[in-house]
Design a protein around this motif. Structure first.
Motif, short mmCIF file in Angstrom:
data_model
loop_
_atom_site.label_atom_id
_atom_site.label_comp_id
_atom_site.label_asym_id
_atom_site.label_seq_id
_atom_site.Cartn_x
_atom_site.Cartn_y
_atom_site.Cartn_z
N GLU A 14 0.94 -1.28 -0.04
CA GLU A 14 0.06 -0.09 -0.11
C GLU A 14 0.88 1.42 0.00
O GLU A 14 0.51 2.01 -0.76
CB GLU A 14 -0.91 -0.03 1.28
CG GLU A 14 -1.82 0.99 1.29
CD GLU A 14 -2.74 1.06 2.37
OE1 GLU A 14 -3.43 2.22 2.75
OE2 GLU A 14 -3.00 -0.10 2.92
N TRP A 36 3.92 1.55 -1.08
CA TRP A 36 4.68 1.69 -2.43
C TRP A 36 3.57 2.25 -3.40
O TRP A 36 4.17 3.01 -4.37
CB TRP A 36 5.22 0.39 -2.86
CG TRP A 36 6.07 0.32 -4.25
CD1 TRP A 36 5.74 -0.30 -5.21
CD2 TRP A 36 7.05 1.27 -4.41
NE1 TRP A 36 6.58 -0.14 -6.17
CE2 TRP A 36 7.53 0.98 -5.66
CE3 TRP A 36 7.96 2.12 -3.59
CZ2 TRP A 36 8.44 1.71 -6.14
CZ3 TRP A 36 8.80 2.77 -4.15
CH2 TRP A 36 9.24 2.56 -5.55
N LYS A 37 2.51 1.74 -3.65
CA LYS A 37 1.56 2.12 -4.42
C LYS A 37 1.19 3.60 -4.05
O LYS A 37 1.37 4.55 -5.11
CB LYS A 37 0.15 1.49 -4.43
CG LYS A 37 0.18 0.01 -4.99
CD LYS A 37 -1.24 -0.46 -4.83
CE LYS A 37 -2.11 -0.29 -3.94
NZ LYS A 37 -3.27 -1.07 -4.03
N PHE A 38 1.30 4.26 -3.07
CA PHE A 38 1.28 5.40 -2.71
C PHE A 38 2.27 6.45 -3.14
O PHE A 38 2.13 7.50 -3.84
CB PHE A 38 1.15 5.64 -1.11
CG PHE A 38 0.93 7.12 -0.73
CD1 PHE A 38 -0.21 7.87 -0.90
CD2 PHE A 38 2.02 7.92 -0.19
CE1 PHE A 38 -0.27 9.36 -0.43
CE2 PHE A 38 1.98 9.15 0.33
CZ PHE A 38 0.72 9.88 0.05
N ARG A 94 4.38 5.48 -5.77
CA ARG A 94 4.27 5.46 -7.10
C ARG A 94 3.34 6.52 -7.76
O ARG A 94 3.57 7.27 -8.51
CB ARG A 94 4.11 4.35 -7.82
CG ARG A 94 5.21 3.33 -7.56
CD ARG A 94 4.98 2.04 -8.49
NE ARG A 94 3.88 1.79 -9.19
CZ ARG A 94 3.04 0.84 -9.03
NH1 ARG A 94 3.18 -0.16 -8.20
NH2 ARG A 94 1.80 0.65 -9.88
N ILE A 95 2.14 6.70 -7.09
CA ILE A 95 1.14 7.59 -7.62
C ILE A 95 1.51 8.85 -7.22
O ILE A 95 1.43 9.85 -8.02
CB ILE A 95 -0.32 7.27 -6.91
CG1 ILE A 95 -0.96 5.84 -7.54
CG2 ILE A 95 -1.25 8.44 -6.80
CD1 ILE A 95 -1.97 5.34 -6.56
N SER A 96 1.95 9.14 -6.12
CA SER A 96 2.50 10.65 -5.58
C SER A 96 3.70 10.91 -6.56
O SER A 96 3.69 12.39 -6.95
CB SER A 96 3.20 10.49 -4.31
OG SER A 96 1.76 10.32 -3.14
N ARG A 97 4.35 10.22 -6.80
CA ARG A 97 5.55 10.82 -7.76
C ARG A 97 5.01 10.97 -9.32
O ARG A 97 5.30 11.87 -9.91
CB ARG A 97 6.59 9.47 -8.17
CG ARG A 97 7.26 9.29 -6.73
CD ARG A 97 8.52 8.14 -6.89
NE ARG A 97 9.47 8.48 -5.97
CZ ARG A 97 10.22 7.18 -5.65
NH1 ARG A 97 10.09 6.17 -6.32
NH2 ARG A 97 10.96 7.29 -4.61
N THR A 98 4.06 10.16 -9.85
CA THR A 98 3.32 10.33 -10.94
C THR A 98 2.67 11.60 -11.13
O THR A 98 2.80 12.50 -12.13
CB THR A 98 2.46 9.18 -11.51
OG1 THR A 98 3.19 8.03 -11.47
CG2 THR A 98 1.87 9.58 -12.78
N ASN A 99 1.87 12.03 -10.04
CA ASN A 99 1.11 13.41 -9.77
C ASN A 99 1.94 14.59 -9.84
O ASN A 99 1.66 15.63 -9.81
CB ASN A 99 0.17 13.20 -8.88
CG ASN A 99 -1.05 12.04 -8.84
OD1 ASN A 99 -1.20 11.88 -10.21
ND2 ASN A 99 -1.73 11.66 -8.00
N SER A 100 3.14 14.15 -9.18
CA SER A 100 3.91 15.37 -8.91
C SER A 100 4.74 15.91 -9.95
O SER A 100 5.31 17.04 -10.09
CB SER A 100 4.90 15.06 -7.61
OG SER A 100 5.67 14.14 -8.01
N ARG A 101 4.56 15.08 -11.11
CA ARG A 101 5.39 15.46 -12.59
C ARG A 101 4.67 16.49 -13.34
O ARG A 101 3.60 16.56 -13.34
CB ARG A 101 5.72 14.11 -13.27
CG ARG A 101 6.56 13.00 -12.71
CD ARG A 101 6.80 12.22 -13.30
NE ARG A 101 7.69 11.03 -12.53
CZ ARG A 101 7.87 9.77 -12.93
NH1 ARG A 101 7.13 9.41 -13.89
NH2 ARG A 101 8.65 9.13 -12.15
#
Length: 194
Positions: free
Chosen positions: A181, A183-185, A187-194
């Motif tokens: 859970e 790690w998924k957070f 990954r999503i946070s990194r994707t959204n911050s780009r």
């Protein structure tokens, strides 16, 4: 997410310690071999946990004042539950020792730990802690009511080692679910911050 990762690390290290202690007490050649295999294999998940914690800490902190108040409230409730758990250990273990029923200390301690996860599931809103708490209680109950008191694993009474051997896999699965859970957070946070 830090809480999930911290809980996962705690679950891994503590359950690993009790699992290894149980194997050490069994003291058979198979138990010694398994001891070393598990000890070496445990390095990887603990290292993965630390890497995920590091990744979570590197994320930007967008916590509002309201979220901080919720965290403080959760922390207070957590401390109350842990205080109750410690109080239960302080009462149960000496009573068992005075009554010379040392063999029930480990199952009762696992029962206490299992019970303490039930309110923690509600406090932290992590439903899998309910299942873990129930399974810990089940391991303790099976030890006390199904495993014969005279049964031995290797050189030690089963009641001393069965709870550690039985609850560790439950703790590890829960820890891995926490890490997944988190790690998924990340990954999503990194994707959204780009």
């Amino acid at each position: 997410m830090i809480g999930l990762c911290g809980a996962a690390l705690w679950l891994m290290v503590v359950s690993l310690g009790f699992f290894l202690l149980s194997l050490w007490m069994v003291d058979t050649s198979k138990a010694r071999n398994l001891f070393f295999v598990v000890a070496v294999a445990a390095v990887a998940p603990i290292a993965i946990n630390i890497l995920i914690i590091r990744s979570v800490l590197q994320l930007p902190n967008n916590t509002s004042g309201e979220q901080m108040a919720v965290r403080r409230s959760m922390h207070r409730r957590f401390l109350i539950v842990v205080g109750g758990e410690v109080a239960a250990f302080i009462i149960v273990n000496p009573v068992c020792a005075v009554m010379r029923h040392y063999e029930i200390i480990v199952p009762l301690d696992v029962l206490i730990v299992g019970i303490h996860f039930l309110p923690l599931a509600w406090i932290f809103q992590v439903p899998r802690y309910y299942l873990m708490g129930v399974l810990f209680c089940l391991v303790a109950a099976l030890t006390l009511f199904v495993v014969p008191e005279s049964m031995h694993f290797g050189r030690v009474r089963a009641w001393y080692v069965f709870p550690g051997l039985g609850s560790a896999p439950v703790a590890w699965v829960t820890a891995w679910a926490n890490l997944w859970e988190a790690w998924k957070f990340v990954r999503i946070s990194r994707t959204n911050s780009r």
